[in-house]
Design a protein around this motif. Structure first.
Motif, mmCIF file in Angstrom:
data_model
loop_
_atom_site.group_PDB
_atom_site.id
_atom_site.type_symbol
_atom_site.label_atom_id
_atom_site.label_comp_id
_atom_site.label_asym_id
_atom_site.label_seq_id
_atom_site.Cartn_x
_atom_site.Cartn_y
_atom_site.Cartn_z
ATOM 1 N N VAL A 39 121.292 33.876 -29.999
ATOM 2 C CA VAL A 39 122.607 33.700 -29.396
ATOM 3 C C VAL A 39 122.399 33.102 -28.007
ATOM 4 C CG1 VAL A 39 123.690 35.577 -30.675
ATOM 5 C CG2 VAL A 39 122.592 36.064 -28.487
ATOM 6 N N ALA A 78 129.362 36.629 -39.025
ATOM 7 C CA ALA A 78 129.217 35.212 -38.693
ATOM 8 C C ALA A 78 129.812 34.339 -39.791
ATOM 9 C CB ALA A 78 127.741 34.874 -38.483
ATOM 10 N N ASP A 124 133.456 34.036 -39.622
ATOM 11 C CA ASP A 124 133.868 33.141 -38.536
ATOM 12 C C ASP A 124 133.590 31.676 -38.866
ATOM 13 O OD1 ASP A 124 134.659 35.302 -37.007
ATOM 14 O OD2 ASP A 124 132.761 35.432 -35.893
ATOM 15 N N ARG A 131 130.558 30.368 -39.660
ATOM 16 C CA ARG A 131 129.295 29.938 -39.060
ATOM 17 C C ARG A 131 128.145 29.876 -40.059
ATOM 18 N NH1 ARG A 131 128.443 34.256 -34.889
ATOM 19 N NH2 ARG A 131 126.436 33.172 -34.688
ATOM 20 N N ASP A 191 125.844 28.483 -34.111
ATOM 21 C CA ASP A 191 126.287 29.220 -32.940
ATOM 22 C C ASP A 191 127.816 29.181 -32.885
ATOM 23 O OD1 ASP A 191 124.965 30.709 -31.063
ATOM 24 O OD2 ASP A 191 125.033 29.191 -29.500
ATOM 25 N N PRO A 192 128.453 30.124 -32.184
ATOM 26 C CA PRO A 192 129.892 29.997 -31.953
ATOM 27 C C PRO A 192 130.213 28.689 -31.239
ATOM 28 C CG PRO A 192 129.150 32.198 -31.376
ATOM 29 C CD PRO A 192 127.911 31.383 -31.629
ATOM 30 N N PRO A 193 131.470 28.247 -31.261
ATOM 31 C CA PRO A 193 131.836 26.974 -30.617
ATOM 32 C C PRO A 193 131.406 26.922 -29.156
ATOM 33 C CG PRO A 193 133.684 27.866 -31.867
ATOM 34 C CD PRO A 193 132.630 28.919 -31.869
ATOM 35 N N SER A 194 130.943 25.759 -28.724
ATOM 36 C CA SER A 194 130.507 25.546 -27.353
ATOM 37 C C SER A 194 131.162 24.297 -26.793
ATOM 38 C CB SER A 194 128.976 25.412 -27.292
ATOM 39 O OG SER A 194 128.557 24.983 -26.014
ATOM 40 N N TRP A 211 135.852 24.111 -36.505
ATOM 41 C CA TRP A 211 136.387 23.907 -35.167
ATOM 42 C C TRP A 211 136.008 22.495 -34.734
ATOM 43 C CZ3 TRP A 211 132.615 27.858 -35.882
ATOM 44 C CH2 TRP A 211 131.319 27.501 -35.547
#
Length: 269
Positions: free
Chosen positions: A159, A180, A183, A185, A197-200, A228
């Motif tokens: 992470v 995950a 979501d 992922r 990874d989550p949105p960046s 996303w």
């Protein structure tokens, strides 16, 4: 030489830690991260003091239940080869063990010829190499490849963190991976899989773990479509696996520069 005392860091050590980091590297991320870490519950932050000077420090934080991530080991050059780093790491291990932590992990540069043999002397094992590879011109596919099928029981993942490598390593269990997947992922097809990874806002799409047959993996990455909006290309934390390397080479990923190649180290507690 002045006696060296080890203890948990306090607010009074802030300027000393910053002075140590500035002495080693004026761009050291630890100077900016130290106050943030001090404000977070559960961090274990140790300093080594010689008289009124901070001559060493190290930090560990909880990465997942019973797992810690260790970083920011720093020692004043004047006190190297005096056992300061060894004492800091051994003290950290004992205190983490007392807190119920089973394993600690960290990373160091593949090219760091001083730290790699040092970690071995204090009970840390190298468990893999990660190379950060980029595909700047990549664009997301038209159809989502996210799924909740094919989840493993556990997986070494990462992470985002406050470090030069910006990754905190952990062993993700099935509930973590299922969350995950919910979501969007977890992406898998034809035996290939990728964990995002989550949105960046800053780094585009970031794949933190991946694997599978080379042709299927290349096709999965080519058509990868996170749920996303993605700007900024595709970044992959690639293990030293010939199948993965072949898939990335096929798609035109750039080789990892030396500063983006790191060793994952682990210490059972």
């Amino acid at each position: 030489m002045t006696d060296v005392e080890l203890r948990e860091a306090t607010t009074a050590d802030r300027d000393g830690v910053r002075a140590l980091c500035m002495k080693l590297d004026p761009a050291d991320y630890v100077s900016a991260a130290w106050d943030e870490w001090r404000a977070q519950e559960g961090n274990l932050m140790l300093v080594a003091r010689a008289g009124d000077r901070v001559v060493g420090c190290v930090r560990a934080g909880v990465a997942a239940p019973r797992q810690a991530f260790s970083q920011a080991l720093r020692v004043d050059p004047a006190f190297r080869r005096c056992g300061v780093a060894t004492r800091l790491m051994n003290e950290q291990a004992g205190r983490l063990r007392a807190r119920g932590i089973d394993v600690a992990r960290g990373v160091t540069s593949v090219a760091n010829r001083r730290s790699r043999p040092f970690f071995a002397t204090v009970g840390w094992n190298e468990i893999g190499v990660r190379r950060r590879r980029r595909l700047p011109g990549w664009t997301a596919g038209a159809r989502s490849t996210a799924t909740q099928d094919g989840l493993p029981d556990d997986l070494l993942a990462s992470v985002e963190g406050r470090a030069h490598f910006r990754r905190v390593l952990l062993r993700a269990d099935r509930p973590w991976l299922a969350a995950a997947a919910r979501d969007g992922r977890w992406h898998a097809k034809d035996g290939a899989w990728a964990l995002l990874d989550p949105p960046s806002r800053d780094h585009g799409a970031w794949v933190v773990a991946l694997g599978g047959p080379p042709a299927a993996l290349a096709e999965l990455l080519r058509t990868l479509s996170p749920p996303w909006r993605v700007d900024g290309g595709l970044i992959v934390e690639a293990p030293d696996d010939p199948s993965v390397a072949h898939a990335l080479d096929t798609l035109g990923f750039a080789p990892a520069p030396p500063e983006d190649a790191y060793v994952v180290v682990e210490c059972p507690l």
